[in-house]
Scaffold this active site. Structure first.
Site, mmCIF file in Angstrom:
data_model
loop_
_atom_site.group_PDB
_atom_site.id
_atom_site.type_symbol
_atom_site.label_atom_id
_atom_site.label_comp_id
_atom_site.label_asym_id
_atom_site.label_seq_id
_atom_site.Cartn_x
_atom_site.Cartn_y
_atom_site.Cartn_z
ATOM 1 N N PRO A 9 17.213 -29.995 18.474
ATOM 2 C CA PRO A 9 15.855 -30.415 18.831
ATOM 3 C C PRO A 9 15.059 -31.005 17.668
ATOM 4 O O PRO A 9 15.156 -30.539 16.531
ATOM 5 C CB PRO A 9 15.201 -29.120 19.323
ATOM 6 C CG PRO A 9 16.046 -28.014 18.800
ATOM 7 C CD PRO A 9 17.429 -28.561 18.707
ATOM 8 N N ASN A 10 14.313 -32.020 18.009
ATOM 9 C CA ASN A 10 13.385 -32.713 17.094
ATOM 10 C C ASN A 10 14.065 -33.587 16.053
ATOM 11 O O ASN A 10 13.382 -34.252 15.277
ATOM 12 C CB ASN A 10 12.429 -31.717 16.400
ATOM 13 C CG ASN A 10 11.568 -30.977 17.403
ATOM 14 O OD1 ASN A 10 10.903 -31.616 18.213
ATOM 15 N ND2 ASN A 10 11.608 -29.669 17.388
ATOM 16 N N ARG A 17 8.844 -37.253 11.619
ATOM 17 C CA ARG A 17 8.405 -35.858 11.459
ATOM 18 C C ARG A 17 8.457 -35.426 9.982
ATOM 19 O O ARG A 17 9.412 -35.750 9.268
ATOM 20 C CB ARG A 17 9.259 -34.915 12.327
ATOM 21 C CG ARG A 17 10.669 -34.688 11.801
ATOM 22 C CD ARG A 17 11.516 -33.813 12.709
ATOM 23 N NE ARG A 17 11.169 -32.406 12.645
ATOM 24 C CZ ARG A 17 12.074 -31.413 12.670
ATOM 25 N NH1 ARG A 17 13.362 -31.673 12.763
ATOM 26 N NH2 ARG A 17 11.697 -30.169 12.632
ATOM 27 N N TYR A 22 11.853 -33.795 5.413
ATOM 28 C CA TYR A 22 13.097 -34.366 5.945
ATOM 29 C C TYR A 22 13.367 -35.799 5.475
ATOM 30 O O TYR A 22 14.406 -36.368 5.809
ATOM 31 C CB TYR A 22 13.076 -34.313 7.481
ATOM 32 C CG TYR A 22 12.944 -32.895 8.003
ATOM 33 C CD1 TYR A 22 13.952 -31.965 7.784
ATOM 34 C CD2 TYR A 22 11.804 -32.483 8.692
ATOM 35 C CE1 TYR A 22 13.829 -30.655 8.238
ATOM 36 C CE2 TYR A 22 11.673 -31.179 9.156
ATOM 37 C CZ TYR A 22 12.687 -30.270 8.921
ATOM 38 O OH TYR A 22 12.580 -28.979 9.366
ATOM 39 N N ASN A 73 23.970 -29.898 13.550
ATOM 40 C CA ASN A 73 22.695 -29.405 13.014
ATOM 41 C C ASN A 73 21.947 -28.829 14.212
ATOM 42 O O ASN A 73 21.338 -29.577 14.992
ATOM 43 C CB ASN A 73 21.892 -30.527 12.354
ATOM 44 C CG ASN A 73 20.601 -29.997 11.730
ATOM 45 O OD1 ASN A 73 20.211 -28.860 11.985
ATOM 46 N ND2 ASN A 73 19.946 -30.823 10.926
ATOM 47 N N ALA A 76 16.098 -26.027 14.955
ATOM 48 C CA ALA A 76 15.394 -24.745 15.126
ATOM 49 C C ALA A 76 16.249 -23.712 15.863
ATOM 50 O O ALA A 76 16.091 -22.494 15.659
ATOM 51 C CB ALA A 76 14.081 -24.974 15.867
ATOM 52 N N GLU A 97 28.143 -26.763 9.750
ATOM 53 C CA GLU A 97 26.717 -26.758 10.081
ATOM 54 C C GLU A 97 25.965 -27.444 8.951
ATOM 55 O O GLU A 97 26.190 -27.136 7.774
ATOM 56 C CB GLU A 97 26.220 -25.316 10.274
ATOM 57 C CG GLU A 97 24.720 -25.252 10.566
ATOM 58 C CD GLU A 97 24.269 -23.887 11.073
ATOM 59 O OE1 GLU A 97 24.902 -23.340 11.993
ATOM 60 O OE2 GLU A 97 23.264 -23.379 10.541
ATOM 61 N N HIS A 99 22.151 -28.691 7.417
ATOM 62 C CA HIS A 99 20.687 -28.714 7.432
ATOM 63 C C HIS A 99 20.212 -29.711 6.397
ATOM 64 O O HIS A 99 20.717 -29.713 5.260
ATOM 65 C CB HIS A 99 20.104 -27.328 7.131
ATOM 66 C CG HIS A 99 20.464 -26.330 8.168
ATOM 67 N ND1 HIS A 99 19.865 -26.324 9.408
ATOM 68 C CD2 HIS A 99 21.396 -25.361 8.178
ATOM 69 C CE1 HIS A 99 20.411 -25.363 10.137
ATOM 70 N NE2 HIS A 99 21.348 -24.769 9.424
ATOM 71 N N ARG A 106 12.717 -22.126 2.282
ATOM 72 C CA ARG A 106 11.623 -22.336 3.222
ATOM 73 C C ARG A 106 11.096 -21.006 3.785
ATOM 74 O O ARG A 106 11.341 -19.951 3.214
ATOM 75 C CB ARG A 106 12.089 -23.312 4.304
ATOM 76 C CG ARG A 106 12.490 -24.666 3.693
ATOM 77 C CD ARG A 106 12.782 -25.704 4.733
ATOM 78 N NE ARG A 106 11.588 -25.988 5.536
ATOM 79 C CZ ARG A 106 11.616 -26.662 6.677
ATOM 80 N NH1 ARG A 106 12.773 -27.126 7.148
ATOM 81 N NH2 ARG A 106 10.510 -26.876 7.349
HETATM 82 C C1 DQA Z 1 16.654 -28.107 9.994
HETATM 83 C C2 DQA Z 1 15.943 -26.837 9.515
HETATM 84 C C3 DQA Z 1 15.375 -26.059 10.690
HETATM 85 O O1 DQA Z 1 14.716 -24.894 10.232
HETATM 86 C C4 DQA Z 1 14.373 -26.897 11.444
HETATM 87 O O2 DQA Z 1 13.909 -26.207 12.585
HETATM 88 C C5 DQA Z 1 14.883 -28.246 11.809
HETATM 89 C C6 DQA Z 1 15.748 -28.956 10.860
HETATM 90 C C7 DQA Z 1 17.141 -28.992 8.836
HETATM 91 O O3 DQA Z 1 17.963 -29.861 9.093
HETATM 92 O O4 DQA Z 1 16.688 -28.825 7.689
HETATM 93 O O5 DQA Z 1 14.511 -28.803 12.837
HETATM 94 O O6 DQA Z 1 17.796 -27.729 10.744
#
Ligand code: DQA
Length: 147
Positions: A9-10, A17, A22, A73, A76, A97, A99, A106
């Site tokens: 998501p996102n 964002r 990011y 990835n 959240a 995985e 990030h 964080r």
């Molecule tokens: C994320 C880190 C997560 O905590 C966050 O909710 C994201 C992106 C990252 O790629 O750094 O949406 O997975």
């Protein structure tokens, strides 16, 4: 060799964002770079992004018998989803995985990844380049398994 890239998501909002966290690169740009790297390595790659947990679970299940490894990835959902963790365990194949940010630097709620318990390895904190590292690592792992 075939690899599935699954984006949570996102991540469709990358480039817009929270750029201070990011960066300014878009998901399309990241995927174009991955496609190039996959082509150079003679690897097939499939991209998927969803904002819905169940769709991500479905996509992971579809990987069984159709791809050799997964780069994900979970965004959240990393911090909440036992369902995604279980789906990754169920398909039983190499998983990386990724990030973009360093989740350990964080907020406390981001410092635990539930899904990472079903991954072979985790790459965190290298920005968009982490996906490139993830792809190369997955190819290396799959080649070692074949050898
Ligand atoms: C994320 C880190 C997560 O905590 C966050 O909710 C994201 C992106 C990252 O790629 O750094 O949406 O997975």
């Amino acid at each position: 060799m075939k690899i599935a890239v699954i984006q949570g998501p996102n991540l469709n909002m990358l480039g817009v964002r929270e750029q201070h966290i990011y960066g300014g690169v878009t998901l399309e740009q990241i995927h174009a770079q991955l496609q190039n790297a996959a082509d150079q390595n003679g690897v097939e790659i499939e991209f998927f992004q969803s904002n819905f947990e169940g769709e991500i679970v479905d996509r992971i299940q579809e990987c069984l018998g159709t791809v050799d490894g997964i780069m994900i990835n979970p965004a959240a959902y990393s911090h909440t989803s036992i369902a995604i963790r279980d789906a990754l365990a169920a398909v039983n194949m190499p998983v990386v995985e990724v990030h973009i940010s360093n989740i350990y630097k964080r907020e406390e709620f981001r410092q635990k990844s539930i899904t990472a318990g079903s991954s072979t390895g985790v790459i965190t904190g290298f920005g968009g380049f982490g996906y490139h590292l993830g792809l190369i690592s997955l190819i290396q792992m799959l080649n070692e398994l074949k050898a």
